[in-house]
Design an enzyme around this catalytic site. Structure first.
Site, PDB file in Angstrom:
ATOM      1  N   HIS A 141      94.859  18.732   6.622  1.00 12.88           N
ATOM      2  CA  HIS A 141      94.353  18.123   7.853  1.00 12.88           C
ATOM      3  C   HIS A 141      95.497  17.503   8.641  1.00 12.88           C
ATOM      4  O   HIS A 141      96.036  16.462   8.278  1.00 12.88           O
ATOM      5  CB  HIS A 141      93.296  17.064   7.499  1.00 12.88           C
ATOM      6  CG  HIS A 141      92.743  16.346   8.690  1.00 12.88           C
ATOM      7  ND1 HIS A 141      92.320  15.035   8.633  1.00 12.88           N
ATOM      8  CD2 HIS A 141      92.554  16.753   9.970  1.00 12.88           C
ATOM      9  CE1 HIS A 141      91.892  14.667   9.822  1.00 12.88           C
ATOM     10  NE2 HIS A 141      92.020  15.695  10.642  1.00 12.88           N
ATOM     11  N   ASN A 191      89.239   9.934   8.561  1.00  8.73           N
ATOM     12  CA  ASN A 191      87.989   9.909   9.318  1.00  8.73           C
ATOM     13  C   ASN A 191      86.890   9.110   8.642  1.00  8.73           C
ATOM     14  O   ASN A 191      85.950   8.667   9.312  1.00  8.73           O
ATOM     15  CB  ASN A 191      87.538  11.336   9.623  1.00  8.73           C
ATOM     16  CG  ASN A 191      88.320  11.921  10.781  1.00  8.73           C
ATOM     17  OD1 ASN A 191      88.597  11.251  11.755  1.00  8.73           O
ATOM     18  ND2 ASN A 191      88.699  13.182  10.664  1.00  8.73           N
TER      19      ASN A 191
END
Length: 290
Positions: A141, A191
């Site tokens: 990511h 996140n």
């Protein structure tokens, strides 16, 4: 596992083009795949401009920029990815769509290839089940924009091998990124923390506690954030924020992750942020801030 020499990136949007740029800048032969030729055209222009900014800042020579562009090839034919050592998927944040892609990649790419996902929230373990090589599936990511942001979040699925992890970490470090490693739980690290904060900012706006400007100014000047949470949501894309909140809500089963109704309404209205010109803020009458 052999050193990565060729990289394939699937998805010609902001994230995919940024990852492709990193690969080309750091000596890899790169294929950038997108079924939309217009997206590839935009990606090529974006990468060229971004590399020129590195040159103007003295961070890259003009010769290195030229060589990087030579190493980058764009395609709409997935068959061109057959020789890639490492594939990074950077398409829409949908588990079903990603799984369909991984099924195709598993059939086409060589058996030694690592299949990585740039997902910001979806289970790597579940994505790996779409392939015959779960030991070679991993989450990689990147933060937005990939050429600038210093972090890469690596996520190991239930079956991801040590060899795959070490090869992925080595690639991120070749890109001069700092690596953090997360367990495969919804939202991972960044996140899991960031999106509930953005969602709470929407709730603060929704319930009339303060204006959007005061919410963002409060977080910028009160907590030293470079962008306010509502500005950041517009930059990320409200549709992406909503998708991640839904993954968190479903995956963790806690009502505190329920998306704010105002966030849902904005997405329903097509107000998804900078990429369409309007989100929480209206960018249509001003020059976009970079």
């Amino acid at each position: 596992m052999a050193e990565t020499k060729s990289l394939a990136v699937v998805g010609g949007g902001q994230m995919g083009s940024g990852i492709a740029q990193l690969g080309a800048m750091h000596g890899l032969h790169v294929w950038l795949l997108d079924t939309d030729s217009a997206a590839l055209s935009r990606a090529t222009k974006s990468i060229s401009s971004s590399l020129q900014r590195f040159v103007s800042k003295g961070q890259l020579s003009q010769a290195a920029r030229t060589e990087a562009l030579k190493r980058l090839k764009c395609t709409s034919n997935i068959e061109d990815l057959r020789s890639a050592d490492f594939v990074v998927e950077a398409i829409v944040e949908s588990e079903d769509v990603k799984k369909k892609l991984f099924i195709e990649l598993d059939k086409i790419t060589k058996s030694s290839a690592i299949l990585a996902s740039n997902t910001s929230s979806i289970s790597i373990t579940r994505l790996a089940t779409a392939t015959s090589r779960p030991r070679q599936v991993i989450g990689m990511h990147f933060m937005n924009p990939p050429p600038v942001m210093k972090l890469v979040e690596i996520i190991r699925g239930a079956d991801t091998s040590d060899e795959t992890y070490h090869a992925t970490k080595a690639l991120a470090e070749r890109f001069r990124k700092t690596v953090i490693c997360s367990q495969d739980y919804s939202g991972f690290i960044v996140n899991r923390i960031l999106m509930p904060m953005i969602n709470e900012a929407f709730i603060t706006l929704y319930t009339g506690v303060a204006t959007k400007e005061d919410i963002d100014t409060g977080m910028k000047l009160g907590t030293n954030h470079p962008m306010g949470p509502l500005e950041l949501a517009d930059f990320i894309g409200l549709d992406v924020c909503l998708s991640i909140m839904r993954v968190l809500h479903t995956g963790l089963g806690d009502s505190k992750y329920a998306p704010c109704p105002l966030l849902v309404q904005y997405v329903d209205a097509g107000r998804v942020g900078r990429k369409c010109g309007i989100g929480v803020y209206d960018y249509r009458k001003q020059s976009p801030r970079l």
